[in-house]
Write a protein that holds these residues in place. Structure first.
Motif, mmCIF file in Angstrom:
data_model
loop_
_atom_site.group_PDB
_atom_site.id
_atom_site.type_symbol
_atom_site.label_atom_id
_atom_site.label_comp_id
_atom_site.label_asym_id
_atom_site.label_seq_id
_atom_site.Cartn_x
_atom_site.Cartn_y
_atom_site.Cartn_z
ATOM 1 N N UNK A 44 -80.127 -106.006 -6.575
ATOM 2 C CA UNK A 44 -78.834 -105.350 -7.156
ATOM 3 C C UNK A 44 -78.211 -106.008 -7.263
ATOM 4 N N UNK A 45 -77.302 -105.394 -8.923
ATOM 5 C CA UNK A 45 -76.278 -106.090 -9.951
ATOM 6 C C UNK A 45 -75.229 -106.647 -9.030
ATOM 7 N N UNK A 46 -75.508 -107.939 -7.966
ATOM 8 C CA UNK A 46 -74.060 -107.961 -6.614
ATOM 9 C C UNK A 46 -73.911 -109.883 -7.742
ATOM 10 N N UNK A 416 -72.900 -103.513 -11.365
ATOM 11 C CA UNK A 416 -73.902 -101.948 -11.698
ATOM 12 C C UNK A 416 -72.520 -100.711 -11.324
ATOM 13 N N UNK A 417 -72.889 -100.381 -12.844
ATOM 14 C CA UNK A 417 -72.563 -98.461 -12.451
ATOM 15 C C UNK A 417 -73.335 -97.386 -11.303
ATOM 16 N N UNK A 418 -74.145 -98.224 -10.886
ATOM 17 C CA UNK A 418 -75.492 -97.144 -9.713
ATOM 18 C C UNK A 418 -74.577 -97.487 -8.638
ATOM 19 N N UNK A 419 -75.073 -96.817 -8.062
ATOM 20 C CA UNK A 419 -74.263 -96.552 -6.347
ATOM 21 C C UNK A 419 -75.465 -96.784 -5.112
ATOM 22 N N UNK A 420 -76.097 -97.776 -4.368
ATOM 23 C CA UNK A 420 -76.224 -98.078 -3.546
ATOM 24 C C UNK A 420 -75.761 -97.646 -2.180
ATOM 25 N N UNK A 471 -70.940 -97.485 -7.113
ATOM 26 C CA UNK A 471 -70.685 -98.430 -8.559
ATOM 27 C C UNK A 471 -69.746 -99.013 -8.734
ATOM 28 N N UNK A 472 -69.653 -100.950 -9.340
ATOM 29 C CA UNK A 472 -68.284 -101.042 -9.490
ATOM 30 C C UNK A 472 -67.154 -101.585 -8.300
ATOM 31 N N UNK A 473 -67.823 -101.447 -7.189
ATOM 32 C CA UNK A 473 -67.458 -101.869 -6.230
ATOM 33 C C UNK A 473 -67.950 -103.166 -5.199
#
Length: 515
Positions: A44-46, A416-420, A471-473
Motif C-alpha cells: 500500500x502506498x501509505x 494511491x487510487x486503488x482500494x484496499x 483510494x486517496x483516503x
C-alpha cells in the motif's frame, strides 16, 4: 481530560515503529504473506500525515516520518438551563460545573417576561462567563421579569480555541473593529453573539441586531443598522482545530422570500447553520428572519414581509464524523401559542444543544412576540416558549449532538487510487484482566468499525470486520481505554491489508502496551 503521550517513527515500506510512552506501546513489523505460492506485490502506498494534535515531521520523499503526539480525549460536554432576571434587577448569576474558559462558549435565547408589550431594555438578555463556574445574564432595564435559556458548549480536548469579550456600541456607532489574538486561520472560526440594549419604547429593536465576522486573523468586526441606542455585545470567537469545515458569508434578505444562497456541498447529517443578522427597519416581521439548510448545496432565508432589509451573516458548520444533526420545520397555525413541544430522535443531553430561528407575522412593534427561548427538556423533546402571544411564528430548528470522546494513535493515508481492505485481529494478550473497557477501532469520515473489544477483562471481540480503505483516503486507528487498577496490559494484534482483487495481504504485527 486524560493526556497520553506517544512517539511514532514510521518507515515505509519496511518498518513501522510505534512507541506509546505513557499509555501504550506498539511495534509494527511489515511482513508479506500469501495464501498460495510466494509472489511479489506492490505494498500500500501509505504515508503518515500530520494530525490535529502533536508535532509531525514528514520527510520529503513521503516514505518516512517522525511524529510526536499527545493523544487526548476529544469529547464534548454540554450544560444547559433556563432562568429569569427578576423584576427590579438587571442581571442574575447562574452557577455551572467548572469549565475551561479557553475551550467553552455560550449560546443565549430570550423570550420576554409578561403578556404585554415590552421595550428593548427589559427583554434583550446577553450572557457571558463571570468565572469558570458561573454565568452572568444581563439586561439594561429592571421592570418586569426577563426569561432566558442557555447552553454552555465545552470541548474536553483540543477541538476548539475560544476568545471572548464585551464590546459596547455608543449611541452614534454602527461599526466597531475589535482587536483579538491571532487565530492563525480565520476560515476555521465562528463568531457567536448575544446583546442587550438601552431602547425604551419598542421603536428601536432593529438597532440591537448585530452581526459579527472576522475581517482578518486579528480583527473582529461588529456591525448594526442605525444609531440612537447603546448596545452591549457579548462575543465569542471560536476557532475549530479539528476536521470541522466552515463556510461563511453575508446574504441580503429583502423582497425575495425565500432568499436562496448557494454553498459548497456538505454532509447534512453532521452540518448545522448558525446566523446573526442586522435589520434596517423596525417591526415584528421586519426583524424576524429564519434560516435553514435546504440541501447539501443550498441554504435559505425567509421573512413574512418585504419591508426593509436583513443582512444575514451565516456560518455553515460541517463537524467531524460522529456529530449527528437533526433539523425540521414547525409551523404556527394560531396566534395564541405560548409553547411548542417538538419531538426529536433520542439524544445524549450532555452532548446536545439546539439552535432555532423564526419569522413573525405583523409589521407593528408589539414586541417581544417574535422572541422564544429554546431548550432540550429531555432526550426526545425540544421546548420553545414565549411570554407574549398575538402573532404567528414559524420555526426552523436544529438539534446538534456532538461526538463521543475518542483518541487516535495513528492515521494512515492511502495515496494511491486503488482500494484496499484492512482489519485487526488479536492473537495474544497479557494481563488484560485489569481492563474494564478497551476498544480499538477504525474510523473515517463516513463510518466507524469496532475491531477489538475487551469488556471486564475478557474479549468480547477479537477479530474485526474488513473495512474499505478506498483510494486517496484516510483511516484512523483509535483507542478508548479504562482500567480498574494500576499496571500494564499487552494486546498483540495482526493488521491485515488486503491487496485489491486478490487473496494476498500484507501482514503487520502490532503490539499495544497499555498502562
Amino acid at each position: 481530560m486524560i493526556w497520553k503521550s506517544f512517539s511514532i517513527f514510521f518507515i515505509l515500506p519496511f518498518l513501522l515503529l510505534v512507541t506509546l510512552i505513557i499509555p501504550g506501546y506498539a511495534q509494527v513489523h511489515n511482513y508479506f504473506y500469501c495464501e498460495a505460492n510466494f509472489v511479489s506485490a506492490e505494498q500500500p502506498k501509505v504515508t503518515l500525515q500530520q494530525g490535529v494534535v502533536g508535532n509531525s515531521t514528514i520527510y520529503t520523499n513521503n516514505t518516512s516520518a517522525k511524529v510526536e503526539v499527545e493523544a487526548v480525549e476529544r469529547g464534548w460536554k454540554v450544560q444547559s438551563g433556563t432562568g429569569v432576571i427578576s423584576s427590579g434587577s438587571s442581571y442574575t448569576l447562574v452557577n455551572i460545573e467548572p469549565v475551561n474558559l479557553s475551550k467553552s462558549f455560550l449560546l443565549v435565547s430570550f423570550g420576554g417576561g409578561v403578556n404585554t408589550r415590552q421595550p428593548e431594555e427589559q427583554v434583550l438578555v446577553s450572557g457571558k462567563f463571570e468565572s469558570s463556574s458561573q454565568l452572568r445574564f444581563e439586561r439594561v432595564g429592571t421592570t418586569n421579569p426577563a426569561n432566558f435559556a442557555w447552553y454552555v458548549i465545552e470541548a474536553l480536548g483540543e477541538q476548539i480555541s475560544v476568545q471572548s469579550g464585551t464590546t459596547q456600541f455608543a449611541s452614534t456607532e454602527t461599526q466597531i473593529d475589535v482587536p483579538i489574538n491571532n487565530v492563525g486561520n480565520a476560515s476555521k472560526c465562528v463568531v457567536f453573539l448575544s446583546r442587550r440594549s438601552t431602547g425604551i419604547d419598542r421603536t428601536q429593536y432593529n438597532k440591537a441586531f448585530v452581526t459579527g465576522e472576522l475581517i482578518s486573523t486579528t480583527n473582529l468586526r461588529l456591525k448594526r443598522e442605525g444609531t440612537g441606542t447603546t448596545v452591549t455585545v457579548e462575543w465569542f470567537v471560536v476557532k475549530f482545530n479539528d476536521e470541522t469545515i466552515i463556510q461563511t458569508g453575508e446574504t441580503v434578505v429583502s423582497t425575495s422570500n425565500p432568499t436562496i444562497q448557494s454553498i459548497s456541498p456538505v454532509d447534512l447529517t453532521r452540518t448545522w447553520l448558525y446566523m446573526t443578522w442586522r435589520a434596517t427597519e423596525n417591526g415584528l416581521a421586519q426583524v424576524s428572519v429564519r434560516g435553514w439548510i435546504e440541501s447539501p448545496t443550498e441554504i435559505r432565508f425567509f421573512r413574512r414581509t418585504t419591508l426593509g432589509i436583513c443582512y444575514v451573516r451565516w456560518f455553515v458548520i460541517q463537524m467531524p464524523y460522529g456529530t449527528r444533526v437533526q433539523r425540521g420545520f414547525h409551523d404556527s397555525t394560531v396566534t395564541s401559542e405560548y409553547v411548542k413541544e417538538i419531538t426529536i430522535l433520542p439524544v445524549h443531553m450532555n452532548r446536545a444543544f439546539s439552535f432555532t430561528t423564526c419569522d413573525s407575522t405583523g409589521t407593528g412593534n408589539a414586541f417581544p412576540r417574535p422572541f422564544w427561548i429554546e431548550t432540550i427538556t429531555n432526550s426526545t423533546n425540544l421546548h420553545l416558549q414565549r411570554w407574549y402571544a398575538g402573532q404567528e411564528s414559524d420555526h426552523n430548528w436544529q438539534i446538534i449532538e456532538l461526538p463521543e470522546a475518542y483518541e487516535y494513535v495513528l492515521k494512515i493515508v492511502n495515496e494511491s487510487p486503488d482500494p484496499w481492505k484492512i482489519r485487526l485481529e488479536a492473537y495474544n494478550q497479557t494481563n488484560i484482566e485489569r481492563l474494564s473497557n478497551c476498544t480499538i477501532y477504525f474510523y473515517n469520515e463516513t463510518s466507524i468499525s469496532r475491531q477489538i473489544y475487551i469488556l471486564n477483562g475478557e474479549y468480547n471481540q477479537q477479530i474485526g470486520q474488513w473495512c474499505n480503505l478506498i483510494g486517496t483516503s484516510t483511516i484512523y486507528v483509535a483507542v478508548k481505554i479504562s482500567a480498574s487498577n494500576q499496571g500494564k496490559s499487552y494486546i498483540y494484534t495482526h493488521l491485515k491489508v488486503l491487496i485489491p482483487n486478490t487473496s494476498t495481504y500484507n501482514l503487520m504485527i502490532i503490539t499495544f502496551e497499555i498502562s
